[in-house]
Design a protein around this motif. Sequence first.
Motif, PDB file in Angstrom:
ATOM      1  N   ILE A 125      20.476 -30.106  -3.453  1.00 11.20           N
ATOM      2  CA  ILE A 125      21.811 -30.607  -2.411  1.00 11.20           C
ATOM      3  C   ILE A 125      23.072 -31.610  -3.050  1.00 11.20           C
ATOM      4  CG2 ILE A 125      22.197 -32.068  -0.498  1.00 11.20           C
ATOM      5  CD1 ILE A 125      18.911 -31.619   0.454  1.00 11.20           C
ATOM      6  N   PHE A 126      22.678 -32.817  -3.785  1.00 12.94           N
ATOM      7  CA  PHE A 126      23.113 -33.773  -4.718  1.00 12.94           C
ATOM      8  C   PHE A 126      23.890 -33.050  -5.837  1.00 12.94           C
ATOM      9  CE2 PHE A 126      24.293 -35.660  -8.446  1.00 12.94           C
ATOM     10  CZ  PHE A 126      25.216 -37.700  -7.824  1.00 12.94           C
ATOM     11  N   GLN A 127      23.751 -31.736  -6.020  1.00 12.14           N
ATOM     12  CA  GLN A 127      24.880 -31.011  -6.840  1.00 12.14           C
ATOM     13  C   GLN A 127      25.186 -30.026  -6.646  1.00 12.14           C
ATOM     14  OE1 GLN A 127      22.341 -29.007 -10.793  1.00 12.14           O
ATOM     15  NE2 GLN A 127      21.395 -31.266 -10.225  1.00 12.14           N
ATOM     16  N   GLY A 128      24.794 -29.690  -5.571  1.00 10.89           N
ATOM     17  CA  GLY A 128      25.851 -28.694  -4.366  1.00 10.89           C
ATOM     18  C   GLY A 128      27.096 -29.373  -3.979  1.00 10.89           C
ATOM     19  N   LEU A 129      26.723 -31.055  -3.667  1.00  9.36           N
ATOM     20  CA  LEU A 129      27.790 -31.673  -3.009  1.00  9.36           C
ATOM     21  C   LEU A 129      29.090 -31.643  -4.503  1.00  9.36           C
ATOM     22  CD1 LEU A 129      25.612 -34.491  -0.941  1.00  9.36           C
ATOM     23  CD2 LEU A 129      27.650 -32.643   0.011  1.00  9.36           C
ATOM     24  N   ILE A 130      28.631 -32.231  -5.686  1.00  8.74           N
ATOM     25  CA  ILE A 130      29.335 -32.206  -6.647  1.00  8.74           C
ATOM     26  C   ILE A 130      29.936 -31.067  -6.809  1.00  8.74           C
ATOM     27  CG2 ILE A 130      29.394 -32.415  -8.699  1.00  8.74           C
ATOM     28  CD1 ILE A 130      28.516 -34.692  -8.485  1.00  8.74           C
ATOM     29  N   ALA A 131      29.654 -29.792  -6.683  1.00  7.90           N
ATOM     30  CA  ALA A 131      30.310 -28.395  -7.300  1.00  7.90           C
ATOM     31  C   ALA A 131      31.186 -28.392  -5.865  1.00  7.90           C
ATOM     32  CB  ALA A 131      29.046 -27.557  -7.509  1.00  7.90           C
ATOM     33  N   ASP A 132      30.777 -28.422  -4.797  1.00  7.53           N
ATOM     34  CA  ASP A 132      31.626 -28.239  -3.577  1.00  7.53           C
ATOM     35  C   ASP A 132      32.921 -29.228  -3.897  1.00  7.53           C
ATOM     36  OD1 ASP A 132      30.499 -26.333  -3.229  1.00  7.53           O
ATOM     37  OD2 ASP A 132      28.693 -27.324  -1.445  1.00  7.53           O
ATOM     38  N   ASN A 133      32.707 -30.359  -3.458  1.00  5.14           N
ATOM     39  CA  ASN A 133      34.207 -31.059  -3.632  1.00  5.14           C
ATOM     40  C   ASN A 133      34.587 -31.168  -5.288  1.00  5.14           C
ATOM     41  OD1 ASN A 133      33.322 -33.717  -1.076  1.00  5.14           O
ATOM     42  ND2 ASN A 133      31.713 -32.741  -2.148  1.00  5.14           N
ATOM     43  N   LEU A 134      33.890 -30.825  -6.245  1.00  3.34           N
ATOM     44  CA  LEU A 134      34.900 -30.365  -7.765  1.00  3.34           C
ATOM     45  C   LEU A 134      35.943 -29.088  -7.221  1.00  3.34           C
ATOM     46  CD1 LEU A 134      33.010 -31.613 -10.252  1.00  3.34           C
ATOM     47  CD2 LEU A 134      34.493 -32.517  -9.654  1.00  3.34           C
ATOM     48  N   THR A 135      35.447 -28.129  -6.332  1.00  2.00           N
ATOM     49  CA  THR A 135      36.373 -26.856  -6.224  1.00  2.00           C
ATOM     50  C   THR A 135      37.583 -27.294  -5.525  1.00  2.00           C
ATOM     51  OG1 THR A 135      34.171 -25.767  -6.836  1.00  2.00           O
ATOM     52  CG2 THR A 135      35.818 -24.517  -5.203  1.00  2.00           C
ATOM     53  N   GLN A 136      36.464 -27.910  -4.718  1.00  2.00           N
ATOM     54  CA  GLN A 136      37.495 -28.107  -3.043  1.00  2.00           C
ATOM     55  C   GLN A 136      38.781 -29.053  -4.075  1.00  2.00           C
ATOM     56  OE1 GLN A 136      35.699 -30.070   0.323  1.00  2.00           O
ATOM     57  NE2 GLN A 136      33.570 -27.935  -0.038  1.00  2.00           N
ATOM     58  N   ASN A 137      38.602 -29.546  -4.243  1.00  2.00           N
ATOM     59  CA  ASN A 137      39.961 -30.270  -5.025  1.00  2.00           C
ATOM     60  C   ASN A 137      40.633 -30.173  -6.245  1.00  2.00           C
ATOM     61  OD1 ASN A 137      39.933 -33.183  -3.277  1.00  2.00           O
ATOM     62  ND2 ASN A 137      37.440 -32.547  -3.742  1.00  2.00           N
ATOM     63  N   GLY A 138      40.270 -28.320  -6.609  1.00  2.00           N
ATOM     64  CA  GLY A 138      41.022 -28.635  -7.833  1.00  2.00           C
ATOM     65  C   GLY A 138      40.378 -28.285  -9.105  1.00  2.00           C
ATOM     66  N   ILE A 139      39.007 -27.961  -9.370  1.00  3.27           N
ATOM     67  CA  ILE A 139      38.373 -28.223 -10.391  1.00  3.27           C
ATOM     68  C   ILE A 139      37.217 -27.444  -9.891  1.00  3.27           C
ATOM     69  CG2 ILE A 139      37.124 -28.692 -12.452  1.00  3.27           C
ATOM     70  CD1 ILE A 139      37.887 -31.703 -11.879  1.00  3.27           C
ATOM     71  N   GLN A 140      37.286 -25.807  -9.975  1.00  2.00           N
ATOM     72  CA  GLN A 140      35.991 -24.861 -10.104  1.00  2.00           C
ATOM     73  C   GLN A 140      34.663 -25.230 -10.863  1.00  2.00           C
ATOM     74  OE1 GLN A 140      36.585 -22.287  -7.785  1.00  2.00           O
ATOM     75  NE2 GLN A 140      39.201 -23.588  -7.395  1.00  2.00           N
ATOM     76  N   VAL A 141      33.910 -25.424 -10.339  1.00  2.00           N
ATOM     77  CA  VAL A 141      32.691 -25.990 -10.905  1.00  2.00           C
ATOM     78  C   VAL A 141      31.906 -24.926  -9.595  1.00  2.00           C
ATOM     79  CG1 VAL A 141      31.054 -27.096 -11.545  1.00  2.00           C
ATOM     80  CG2 VAL A 141      33.036 -27.106 -11.134  1.00  2.00           C
ATOM     81  N   LEU A 142      30.625 -24.045 -10.086  1.00  2.00           N
ATOM     82  CA  LEU A 142      28.913 -23.628 -10.008  1.00  2.00           C
ATOM     83  C   LEU A 142      28.051 -24.432  -9.474  1.00  2.00           C
ATOM     84  CD1 LEU A 142      30.139 -19.911 -11.364  1.00  2.00           C
ATOM     85  CD2 LEU A 142      30.358 -20.219  -9.516  1.00  2.00           C
ATOM     86  N   LYS A 143      27.298 -24.741  -8.379  1.00  2.00           N
ATOM     87  CA  LYS A 143      26.415 -25.358  -8.802  1.00  2.00           C
ATOM     88  C   LYS A 143      25.283 -25.068  -9.653  1.00  2.00           C
ATOM     89  CE  LYS A 143      24.272 -25.267  -3.849  1.00  2.00           C
ATOM     90  NZ  LYS A 143      23.590 -24.986  -3.207  1.00  2.00           N
ATOM     91  N   GLN A 144      25.426 -24.658  -9.966  1.00  2.00           N
ATOM     92  CA  GLN A 144      24.053 -24.148 -11.535  1.00  2.00           C
ATOM     93  C   GLN A 144      24.706 -23.984 -12.776  1.00  2.00           C
ATOM     94  OE1 GLN A 144      25.753 -21.596  -9.459  1.00  2.00           O
ATOM     95  NE2 GLN A 144      25.030 -19.645 -10.118  1.00  2.00           N
ATOM     96  N   ASP A 145      25.888 -24.768 -12.213  1.00  2.00           N
ATOM     97  CA  ASP A 145      25.972 -24.723 -13.251  1.00  2.00           C
ATOM     98  C   ASP A 145      26.173 -26.971 -13.979  1.00  2.00           C
ATOM     99  OD1 ASP A 145      26.886 -22.605 -14.513  1.00  2.00           O
ATOM    100  OD2 ASP A 145      28.977 -23.109 -14.037  1.00  2.00           O
ATOM    101  N   VAL A 146      26.255 -27.950 -12.867  1.00  2.00           N
ATOM    102  CA  VAL A 146      25.952 -28.750 -12.464  1.00  2.00           C
ATOM    103  C   VAL A 146      25.090 -29.732 -13.493  1.00  2.00           C
ATOM    104  CG1 VAL A 146      26.421 -31.176 -11.253  1.00  2.00           C
ATOM    105  CG2 VAL A 146      27.162 -29.255  -9.965  1.00  2.00           C
ATOM    106  N   TRP A 147      23.799 -29.374 -13.482  1.00  2.00           N
ATOM    107  CA  TRP A 147      22.985 -29.927 -14.842  1.00  2.00           C
ATOM    108  C   TRP A 147      23.337 -29.803 -15.582  1.00  2.00           C
ATOM    109  CZ3 TRP A 147      19.831 -26.715 -17.295  1.00  2.00           C
ATOM    110  CH2 TRP A 147      19.832 -26.217 -17.670  1.00  2.00           C
ATOM    111  N   LYS A 148      23.794 -28.902 -16.185  1.00  2.00           N
ATOM    112  CA  LYS A 148      24.069 -28.245 -17.787  1.00  2.00           C
ATOM    113  C   LYS A 148      24.617 -29.625 -18.136  1.00  2.00           C
ATOM    114  CE  LYS A 148      23.728 -23.214 -17.338  1.00  2.00           C
ATOM    115  NZ  LYS A 148      24.287 -22.468 -16.945  1.00  2.00           N
ATOM    116  N   SER A 149      25.088 -30.404 -17.224  1.00  2.00           N
ATOM    117  CA  SER A 149      26.379 -31.560 -18.032  1.00  2.00           C
ATOM    118  C   SER A 149      25.074 -32.841 -17.426  1.00  2.00           C
ATOM    119  CB  SER A 149      27.531 -31.593 -17.149  1.00  2.00           C
ATOM    120  OG  SER A 149      28.217 -30.333 -18.120  1.00  2.00           O
ATOM    121  N   SER A 150      25.101 -32.516 -16.481  1.00  2.00           N
ATOM    122  CA  SER A 150      24.503 -34.174 -15.719  1.00  2.00           C
ATOM    123  C   SER A 150      23.046 -34.530 -15.985  1.00  2.00           C
ATOM    124  CB  SER A 150      24.395 -33.582 -14.564  1.00  2.00           C
ATOM    125  OG  SER A 150      23.187 -33.022 -13.870  1.00  2.00           O
TER     126      SER A 150
END
Length: 446
Positions: A173-198
């Motif tokens: 849920i948390f990482q989905g929110l991170i990906a969705d909000n980054l994407t909505q504001n101009g940085i394309q990110v997939l949900k499954q890619d968030v943990w690879k940095s976080s």
Amino acid sequence: MVFYDNIIAMELLFNPVLISVIVLCLLCIFKVNVLFALMISSIVAGLISKIPIDKIMELFISGMGQNSETALSYILLGTLAAAMTHTGLAKIIAVKISCFIKNNKYLLIGILVLISIMSQNLIPVHIAFIPILIPPLLPLMNKLKLDRRIIACSLAFGLKAPYIAIPAGFGLIFQGLIADNLTQNGIQVLKQDVWKSSWVLGFAMFIALLIAIFITYRKPREYPTNKQDVKNCCNEEINLKFEKKHFITLLGAVTTLIIQLLSGSLPLGALCGLIVIFGLRAVSHKKMDFLIDEGVGLMGYIAFVMLVCAGYALVLKETGGIESLINSILPFIQNSKLLAASAMLFIGLIITIGIGSSFGTIPILAVLFVPLCLKLGFTTPQSIILLCAAAALGDAGSPASDTTLGPTAGLNADNQHNHIKDTCIPTFLHFNTALTIAALVAICLF
């Protein structure tokens, strides 16, 4: 130029969000109840922004509805916890753990960390397990002279680090929110890619936990206790026989998990679990009202704090102080990534301490920070780490966060654990320091 700097400094000094959060922290330090502290801080923020008092209360009450699902979940999970306690299952688990660890306090700490991690990712019941499991273990902790601040840090780590670093349960849920909000504001990110940095942030929190266990709070700490309680807690002959009601209670817990995963609704899952427990008569129908009352007693306070936090968050948004806070800091950044990252982390810390929710902070920060990240040339991994860290900062240590309220609910069952001194301050110092250092180092290295 000096005059301009003075104007910026004055704007920062009289920022309603900053002043309100400082008031909140001071009130909590001076042992004002968190509910009252949140309400007073909301009024302070509104009045500084020249919002009429009746409008402040209208916003506050309106905002409370945003956390209604969370509050209902806590009440129902509290009732489920009361049922597990009433059937004796919690006592059996506590005694089994006591007998297994013998006198090894580090094994106890490890088990509690593992259980708290599972509560976020494998069996997502969040903090509901704490008032079930921790109180029966307090006599054993007293016998081991275990500083409860270690347990507070251990539970906070298990409640917080998994959703930052592990893409399952609440982490999804948390990482989905991170990906969705980054994407909505101009940085394309997939949900499954968030943990690879976080994952870097989760690892830093693990290091902070080890420091708390083996350095900061390693010395024995005495707590008054009843010798008979210690004897009972470590007695293998007490209530260790599994009966039909215990298996039904476990079935109720499993049902809660399955329904929650299938429907995506934690309140529905908890309700179905209770139906199994009462329907198959693990607990008599005559005791239904009693258990619901006890469930409200276990989790009702935390549930209501979550409602009040949502009201406080809406008031802070309506003051315009968040945007003003960012605009006051921007002139000092001077196109420096390190300064920009530091400013973002500071703002995230202030906001999350106030509203007590990392999840609720993400949409606020993304709208304001992502354009700045793009302007300064932050890479996608850097942007992910910054938003994750800025949102997570303050969750551990906030007087109004379930990450601190949950551990206190269990550890203070015998009135020997202070919410601010023994939970908020230790978790704040260890985990917020770790998150800040990890984020800044990652900005330099990624």
